[in-house]
Structures are given as C-alpha cells and as structure tokens.
Design a protein around this motif. Sequence first.
Motif, PDB file in Angstrom:
ATOM      1  N   ILE A 168      74.825  21.149  26.296  1.00  0.00           N
ATOM      2  CA  ILE A 168      74.486  22.229  27.218  1.00  0.00           C
ATOM      3  C   ILE A 168      74.853  23.546  26.549  1.00  0.00           C
ATOM      4  O   ILE A 168      75.970  23.684  26.045  1.00  0.00           O
ATOM      5  CB  ILE A 168      75.249  22.097  28.554  1.00  0.00           C
ATOM      6  N   VAL A 169      73.921  24.478  26.524  1.00  0.00           N
ATOM      7  CA  VAL A 169      74.238  25.824  26.051  1.00  0.00           C
ATOM      8  C   VAL A 169      74.476  26.678  27.294  1.00  0.00           C
ATOM      9  O   VAL A 169      73.579  26.880  28.106  1.00  0.00           O
ATOM     10  CB  VAL A 169      73.110  26.423  25.183  1.00  0.00           C
ATOM     11  N   LEU A 170      75.725  27.127  27.431  1.00  0.00           N
ATOM     12  CA  LEU A 170      76.097  28.001  28.543  1.00  0.00           C
ATOM     13  C   LEU A 170      75.923  29.438  28.088  1.00  0.00           C
ATOM     14  O   LEU A 170      76.414  29.820  27.018  1.00  0.00           O
ATOM     15  CB  LEU A 170      77.561  27.762  28.947  1.00  0.00           C
ATOM     16  N   HIS A 171      75.238  30.231  28.876  1.00  0.00           N
ATOM     17  CA  HIS A 171      75.000  31.638  28.564  1.00  0.00           C
ATOM     18  C   HIS A 171      75.954  32.451  29.446  1.00  0.00           C
ATOM     19  O   HIS A 171      75.706  32.636  30.637  1.00  0.00           O
ATOM     20  CB  HIS A 171      73.540  32.002  28.843  1.00  0.00           C
ATOM     21  N   ILE A 172      77.043  32.933  28.840  1.00  0.00           N
ATOM     22  CA  ILE A 172      78.121  33.607  29.572  1.00  0.00           C
ATOM     23  C   ILE A 172      78.061  35.110  29.308  1.00  0.00           C
ATOM     24  O   ILE A 172      77.860  35.529  28.159  1.00  0.00           O
ATOM     25  CB  ILE A 172      79.510  33.051  29.143  1.00  0.00           C
ATOM     26  N   ALA A 173      78.264  35.894  30.351  1.00  0.00           N
ATOM     27  CA  ALA A 173      78.298  37.351  30.187  1.00  0.00           C
ATOM     28  C   ALA A 173      79.369  37.690  29.154  1.00  0.00           C
ATOM     29  O   ALA A 173      80.524  37.274  29.269  1.00  0.00           O
ATOM     30  CB  ALA A 173      78.592  38.022  31.522  1.00  0.00           C
ATOM     31  N   LEU A 210      69.414  31.356  20.996  1.00  0.00           N
ATOM     32  CA  LEU A 210      69.141  31.450  22.429  1.00  0.00           C
ATOM     33  C   LEU A 210      69.859  32.628  23.084  1.00  0.00           C
ATOM     34  O   LEU A 210      69.586  32.961  24.224  1.00  0.00           O
ATOM     35  CB  LEU A 210      69.589  30.159  23.137  1.00  0.00           C
ATOM     36  N   GLN A 211      70.791  33.234  22.356  1.00  0.00           N
ATOM     37  CA  GLN A 211      71.682  34.243  22.921  1.00  0.00           C
ATOM     38  C   GLN A 211      70.997  35.602  23.061  1.00  0.00           C
ATOM     39  O   GLN A 211      70.496  36.160  22.095  1.00  0.00           O
ATOM     40  CB  GLN A 211      72.915  34.357  22.017  1.00  0.00           C
ATOM     41  N   ASP A 212      70.993  36.139  24.279  1.00  0.00           N
ATOM     42  CA  ASP A 212      70.447  37.468  24.556  1.00  0.00           C
ATOM     43  C   ASP A 212      71.537  38.534  24.388  1.00  0.00           C
ATOM     44  O   ASP A 212      72.725  38.226  24.327  1.00  0.00           O
ATOM     45  CB  ASP A 212      69.899  37.531  25.987  1.00  0.00           C
ATOM     46  N   GLU A 213      71.115  39.780  24.348  1.00  0.00           N
ATOM     47  CA  GLU A 213      72.051  40.915  24.281  1.00  0.00           C
ATOM     48  C   GLU A 213      72.989  40.861  25.496  1.00  0.00           C
ATOM     49  O   GLU A 213      72.549  40.605  26.614  1.00  0.00           O
ATOM     50  CB  GLU A 213      71.246  42.228  24.299  1.00  0.00           C
ATOM     51  N   GLY A 214      74.271  41.066  25.248  1.00  0.00           N
ATOM     52  CA  GLY A 214      75.252  41.077  26.339  1.00  0.00           C
ATOM     53  C   GLY A 214      75.665  39.690  26.802  1.00  0.00           C
ATOM     54  O   GLY A 214      76.337  39.550  27.817  1.00  0.00           O
ATOM     55  N   VAL A 215      75.267  38.670  26.036  1.00  0.00           N
ATOM     56  CA  VAL A 215      75.581  37.284  26.401  1.00  0.00           C
ATOM     57  C   VAL A 215      76.317  36.616  25.242  1.00  0.00           C
ATOM     58  O   VAL A 215      76.008  36.864  24.075  1.00  0.00           O
ATOM     59  CB  VAL A 215      74.281  36.499  26.723  1.00  0.00           C
ATOM     60  N   GLN A 216      77.305  35.806  25.583  1.00  0.00           N
ATOM     61  CA  GLN A 216      77.991  34.961  24.594  1.00  0.00           C
ATOM     62  C   GLN A 216      77.637  33.525  24.923  1.00  0.00           C
ATOM     63  O   GLN A 216      77.880  33.064  26.033  1.00  0.00           O
ATOM     64  CB  GLN A 216      79.509  35.148  24.676  1.00  0.00           C
ATOM     65  N   ASP A 217      77.043  32.815  23.957  1.00  0.00           N
ATOM     66  CA  ASP A 217      76.697  31.413  24.180  1.00  0.00           C
ATOM     67  C   ASP A 217      77.859  30.502  23.805  1.00  0.00           C
ATOM     68  O   ASP A 217      78.608  30.766  22.860  1.00  0.00           O
ATOM     69  CB  ASP A 217      75.458  31.015  23.372  1.00  0.00           C
ATOM     70  N   TYR A 218      77.973  29.432  24.575  1.00  0.00           N
ATOM     71  CA  TYR A 218      78.921  28.343  24.331  1.00  0.00           C
ATOM     72  C   TYR A 218      78.124  27.053  24.328  1.00  0.00           C
ATOM     73  O   TYR A 218      77.223  26.885  25.148  1.00  0.00           O
ATOM     74  CB  TYR A 218      79.970  28.249  25.445  1.00  0.00           C
ATOM     75  N   VAL A 219      78.461  26.159  23.422  1.00  0.00           N
ATOM     76  CA  VAL A 219      77.852  24.832  23.422  1.00  0.00           C
ATOM     77  C   VAL A 219      78.883  23.864  23.977  1.00  0.00           C
ATOM     78  O   VAL A 219      80.015  23.800  23.508  1.00  0.00           O
ATOM     79  CB  VAL A 219      77.413  24.394  22.005  1.00  0.00           C
TER      80      VAL A 219
END
Length: 149
Positions: free
Chosen positions: A44-49, A90-99
């Motif tokens: 799961i890729v979590l897209h965190i602010a 997959l990471q957008d601006e202002g987002v930190q991705d976690y796997v």
Amino acid sequence: MRSQRSSEKTSSLVDGLTAKRTLALGRDHRRRYTPIVAREYTTIVLHIAADRTEEFEALFEREELARWDDYTERRRFVEARLIRCRYSALQDEGVQDYVLQVVTADEKAHHEHDEDPGFKAYNERADAFQPEEPTVTFGDLVFERRAKL
C-alpha cells in the motif's frame, strides 16, 4: 529390531518430506516459487500530507505498531514494514509517500487485521493525514530471491 523399524520409518518420512519439497519447489530452471503455505503479499502506498509526517509516524507507532507485534507473534503476519519513500513516482507536491508492505500468513489474516476494531479506529484517525486515497495492491508471489545471511 524395534529401533531398526523406527529408523526405517524416520528415513521414509524424511525421504517423503524431501520429495514433497522438491515437487513443491519444482525443478524448473526458473525456480518458480510455489509456496507450501499460502501467503498474501500486500503493498500500500500511503499519501501523507508532507507537513504532517511527524504526527502520522507518532500515531502509527502509538496505535498500529503494537498490533503488528501481536499479529507477528501469532504468525498472522509473516513480515510487516512501513517505509518512508525518498522517491516515489506517485508522490504529488506537498505529499510524502510511505510504502506499507505486509506478508500475511494467508488471505484470512489480511481480513482479520482489516476487521480488527482497534485497526478500524486507528485507520479512521490516519485518514485525516491523507489528502488522497492510498494506492493498494495485493496478490501472490511468483518469483523470489533472498540473500543468504
């Protein structure tokens, strides 16, 4: 005579197990992985602010990590890890991705975790850190190599 019979039975048992392992692993030159125990692999890729990563990690450590300890101790999780991405396409601006990677003992273990009341409560709180839905995949292992340690 009794010990000889016992030794013959043990030898037959070992030969039978070896034959089963050989069949399960196959002799294919590609060494296709055929699990003896069914497992499910979830990524799961979590897209965190990005400005809330410290809060998210603290929440995860406080509320989900103990559950992982429980599930791994009971062998419902074979492996579980949370990885902060240094790079993610997959990471957008202002987002930190976690796997988040979890190998469960079987599909039932995955559902057991997802239906856990403690996880449901944690997941609801964790949603507040996610400006977009996570990217979820799960499936079955086809090939694997592991380094010998």
